[in-house]
Design a protein around this motif. Structure first.
Motif, PDB file in Angstrom:
ATOM      1  N   PRO A 105      -0.203 -18.553 -40.883  1.00 16.52           N
ATOM      2  CA  PRO A 105      -1.224 -18.430 -39.840  1.00 16.52           C
ATOM      3  C   PRO A 105      -1.177 -19.593 -38.850  1.00 16.52           C
ATOM      4  O   PRO A 105      -1.704 -19.484 -37.749  1.00 16.52           O
ATOM      5  N   GLU A 106      -0.490 -20.671 -39.239  1.00 19.06           N
ATOM      6  CA  GLU A 106      -0.415 -21.857 -38.349  1.00 19.06           C
ATOM      7  C   GLU A 106       0.251 -21.531 -37.021  1.00 19.06           C
ATOM      8  O   GLU A 106       0.017 -22.214 -36.028  1.00 19.06           O
ATOM      9  N   ILE A 107       1.092 -20.473 -36.978  1.00 25.86           N
ATOM     10  CA  ILE A 107       1.781 -20.233 -35.701  1.00 25.86           C
ATOM     11  C   ILE A 107       0.885 -19.532 -34.673  1.00 25.86           C
ATOM     12  O   ILE A 107       1.289 -19.343 -33.532  1.00 25.86           O
ATOM     13  N   PHE A 108      -0.349 -19.179 -35.064  1.00 24.87           N
ATOM     14  CA  PHE A 108      -1.249 -18.581 -34.066  1.00 24.87           C
ATOM     15  C   PHE A 108      -1.533 -19.554 -32.917  1.00 24.87           C
ATOM     16  O   PHE A 108      -1.814 -19.129 -31.795  1.00 24.87           O
ATOM     17  N   GLY A 109      -1.463 -20.862 -33.206  1.00 25.60           N
ATOM     18  CA  GLY A 109      -1.658 -21.866 -32.152  1.00 25.60           C
ATOM     19  C   GLY A 109      -0.622 -21.661 -31.045  1.00 25.60           C
ATOM     20  O   GLY A 109      -0.954 -21.576 -29.856  1.00 25.60           O
ATOM     21  N   ASP A 110       0.668 -21.549 -31.447  1.00 29.04           N
ATOM     22  CA  ASP A 110       1.749 -21.338 -30.474  1.00 29.04           C
ATOM     23  C   ASP A 110       1.602 -19.995 -29.776  1.00 29.04           C
ATOM     24  O   ASP A 110       1.873 -19.854 -28.582  1.00 29.04           O
ATOM     25  N   CYS A 111       1.153 -18.979 -30.565  1.00 31.07           N
ATOM     26  CA  CYS A 111       0.982 -17.636 -29.983  1.00 31.07           C
ATOM     27  C   CYS A 111      -0.085 -17.678 -28.898  1.00 31.07           C
ATOM     28  O   CYS A 111       0.075 -17.091 -27.818  1.00 31.07           O
ATOM     29  N   LEU A 112      -1.186 -18.388 -29.162  1.00 27.20           N
ATOM     30  CA  LEU A 112      -2.268 -18.482 -28.172  1.00 27.20           C
ATOM     31  C   LEU A 112      -1.760 -19.139 -26.896  1.00 27.20           C
ATOM     32  O   LEU A 112      -2.092 -18.736 -25.779  1.00 27.20           O
ATOM     33  N   GLN A 113      -0.907 -20.145 -27.088  1.00 27.31           N
ATOM     34  CA  GLN A 113      -0.320 -20.838 -25.944  1.00 27.31           C
ATOM     35  C   GLN A 113       0.447 -19.847 -25.062  1.00 27.31           C
ATOM     36  O   GLN A 113       0.307 -19.829 -23.842  1.00 27.31           O
ATOM     37  N   LYS A 114       1.233 -18.978 -25.726  1.00 31.12           N
ATOM     38  CA  LYS A 114       2.019 -17.972 -24.988  1.00 31.12           C
ATOM     39  C   LYS A 114       1.102 -16.998 -24.251  1.00 31.12           C
ATOM     40  O   LYS A 114       1.391 -16.567 -23.140  1.00 31.12           O
ATOM     41  N   LEU A 115      -0.002 -16.642 -24.902  1.00 32.32           N
ATOM     42  CA  LEU A 115      -0.950 -15.720 -24.262  1.00 32.32           C
ATOM     43  C   LEU A 115      -1.529 -16.349 -22.999  1.00 32.32           C
ATOM     44  O   LEU A 115      -1.701 -15.692 -21.975  1.00 32.32           O
ATOM     45  N   HIS A 116      -1.785 -17.648 -23.085  1.00 33.10           N
ATOM     46  CA  HIS A 116      -2.298 -18.351 -21.900  1.00 33.10           C
ATOM     47  C   HIS A 116      -1.273 -18.403 -20.790  1.00 33.10           C
ATOM     48  O   HIS A 116      -1.596 -18.476 -19.622  1.00 33.10           O
ATOM     49  N   GLU A 117       0.022 -18.356 -21.200  1.00 28.01           N
ATOM     50  CA  GLU A 117       1.086 -18.363 -20.175  1.00 28.01           C
ATOM     51  C   GLU A 117       1.200 -16.998 -19.485  1.00 28.01           C
ATOM     52  O   GLU A 117       2.018 -16.821 -18.600  1.00 28.01           O
ATOM     53  N   GLY A 118       0.444 -16.015 -19.956  1.00 30.97           N
ATOM     54  CA  GLY A 118       0.438 -14.728 -19.255  1.00 30.97           C
ATOM     55  C   GLY A 118       0.972 -13.556 -20.047  1.00 30.97           C
ATOM     56  O   GLY A 118       1.073 -12.449 -19.532  1.00 30.97           O
ATOM     57  N   PHE A 119       1.349 -13.783 -21.315  1.00 27.62           N
ATOM     58  CA  PHE A 119       1.809 -12.650 -22.123  1.00 27.62           C
ATOM     59  C   PHE A 119       0.620 -11.901 -22.694  1.00 27.62           C
ATOM     60  O   PHE A 119      -0.465 -12.469 -22.866  1.00 27.62           O
ATOM     61  N   ASP A 120       0.815 -10.612 -23.004  1.00 24.20           N
ATOM     62  CA  ASP A 120      -0.256  -9.818 -23.612  1.00 24.20           C
ATOM     63  C   ASP A 120      -0.036  -9.589 -25.090  1.00 24.20           C
ATOM     64  O   ASP A 120      -0.968  -9.323 -25.827  1.00 24.20           O
ATOM     65  N   VAL A 121       1.231  -9.646 -25.503  1.00 29.32           N
ATOM     66  CA  VAL A 121       1.541  -9.496 -26.925  1.00 29.32           C
ATOM     67  C   VAL A 121       2.548 -10.569 -27.319  1.00 29.32           C
ATOM     68  O   VAL A 121       3.558 -10.743 -26.652  1.00 29.32           O
ATOM     69  N   VAL A 122       2.247 -11.286 -28.380  1.00 28.08           N
ATOM     70  CA  VAL A 122       3.231 -12.206 -28.940  1.00 28.08           C
ATOM     71  C   VAL A 122       3.461 -11.747 -30.373  1.00 28.08           C
ATOM     72  O   VAL A 122       2.559 -11.800 -31.204  1.00 28.08           O
TER      73      VAL A 122
END
Ligand code: UDP
Ligand code: MG
Length: 335
Positions: A105-122
């Motif tokens: 679950p620790e990688i959700f931090g990186d996933c959230l970062q990607k979402l902020h960069e404009g992605f809708d699904v990581v």
């Protein structure tokens, strides 16, 4: 969709007989979700567990109200549990993970970062699996076959472990079908999607809830729900069989008229009955195969038209079922 009361992050976790791993999971989640420094909720979906899963989840909810629980009336299957959980999330971003801590679950931090960069699904892409060799080979083959046959772009080696924006979740909630493979629907929705590589661990406690046949069922749902290629195969095989028989007919006529020797015999000796039997068996096999393909689609059409709910909620803790507008239509499994 954004409301001031909604958490920034919702996490859906399907649980079926997971009493062994729940305490470990709760500790790890608390640490990593609090590290994200955003508001969150976790929706545990108790998919008709027969062990103490619900009891443990209820205890977790009382200790930490942000751990919420939906309990199904019976076991509806992993994919329905994910759909059910998604329907009751309120967060602006929504994650999905298994209970067994195979995915960190620790990688959700990186996933959230990607979402902020404009992605809708990581979606998380498995770099390595710590599973048995036959299982790894089967997964590898399935993902490649699935990608080859599916009519929309499907990423390789990514499971249900992912993070999605609210608008993707709203689209998924509108999907009316019953025989779902969530990762396929998620890819179908579109928007900007990206993968994040990680190493898949072995299950932390308890045993797998997927028997060999349940995995085969999942693979069938994936292929037959996202591809009509098997139906087209009938046409291609038919063309090949006709082409082959024309060539064979030309050969037999020439053999008879010219009178040359083939495999030590002339046509006049009529030694070819074995060939005829083999040919017939082959064509019969193809016919049964194609009939089977038809059956797969007809079975799925039948389950879809019944319009049964995809899950039945028996109890909830901390989740307002009335408020979600979650349309629960759909059904059980084909089989
Ligand atoms: N699961 C579920 N319902 C089922 C089967 C599995 O909710 O009928 C959950 C299970 O508790 C776990 C996740 O789905 O959180 C994945 O299952 P599992 O880890 O056993 O599958 P595997 O990783 O072995 O393929
Ligand atoms: Mg697992």
């Amino acid at each position: 969709m954004k409301s001031t009361n909604n958490p920034e992050f919702s996490l859906v976790i399907p649980c079926y007989n997971e009493e062994a791993v729940l305490p470990m999971l709760a500790t790890r989640l608390l640490k990593c979700l609090n590290d994200l420094k955003i508001s969150w909720e976790v929706i545990f979906v108790n998919d008709g567990s027969k062990d103490r899963t619900f009891e443990l989840l209820a205890r977790l909810h009382h200790e930490e109200p942000r751990f919420k629980v939906i309990s199904f009336s019976r076991n509806f299957g992993h994919q329905s549990a994910i759909s059910g959980g998604l329907a009751y999330t309120t967060g602006n971003t929504v994650g999905v993970m298994d209970a067994d801590l195979q995915d960190p679950p620790e990688i959700f931090g990186d996933c959230l970062q990607k979402l902020h960069e404009g992605f809708d699904v990581v979606y998380a892409v498995r770099r390595k699996r710590k599973e048995s060799l036959p299982k790894r080979i089967a997964y590898n083959l399935f993902y490649r076959l699935f990608r080859f046959m599916a009519e929309s772009e499907m990423p390789l080696d990514s499971g249900d472990f992912c993070l999605m924006s609210r608008r993707v979740v709203e689209q998924l909630k509108k999907m009316p079908e019953c025989n779902v493979l969530m990762r396929g629907l998620r890819a179908w929705v579109g928007f900007r999607q990206t993968g994040l590589e990680y190493e898949r661990d072995a299950r932390r406690a308890g045993s797998t809830k997927y028997s060999f046949w349940k995995l085969v069922q999942l693979a069938r749902d994936g292929i037959f729900a996202f591809s009509t290629m098997p139906l087209k195969l009938a046409t291609y095989m038919g063309f090949c069989a006709v082409g082959f028989s024309i060539l064979a007919a030309i050969f037999v006529i020439a053999w008879r008229l010219i009178g040359f020797q083939f495999m030590g015999h002339s046509a006049a000796e009529v030694p070819g009955w074995a060939g005829i039997v083999v040919g017939m068996l082959f064509l019969n096999g193809i016919q049964f195969l194609i009939l089977g393909f038809f059956g797969e689609y007809i079975g799925r059409i039948y389950t879809e038209v019944k319009h049964r709910p995809r899950w039945v909620v028996a109890e909830t803790l901390g989740v307002d079922v009335q408020n979600q507008g979650a349309e629960q239509r759909a059904c059980g499994q084909v089989d």
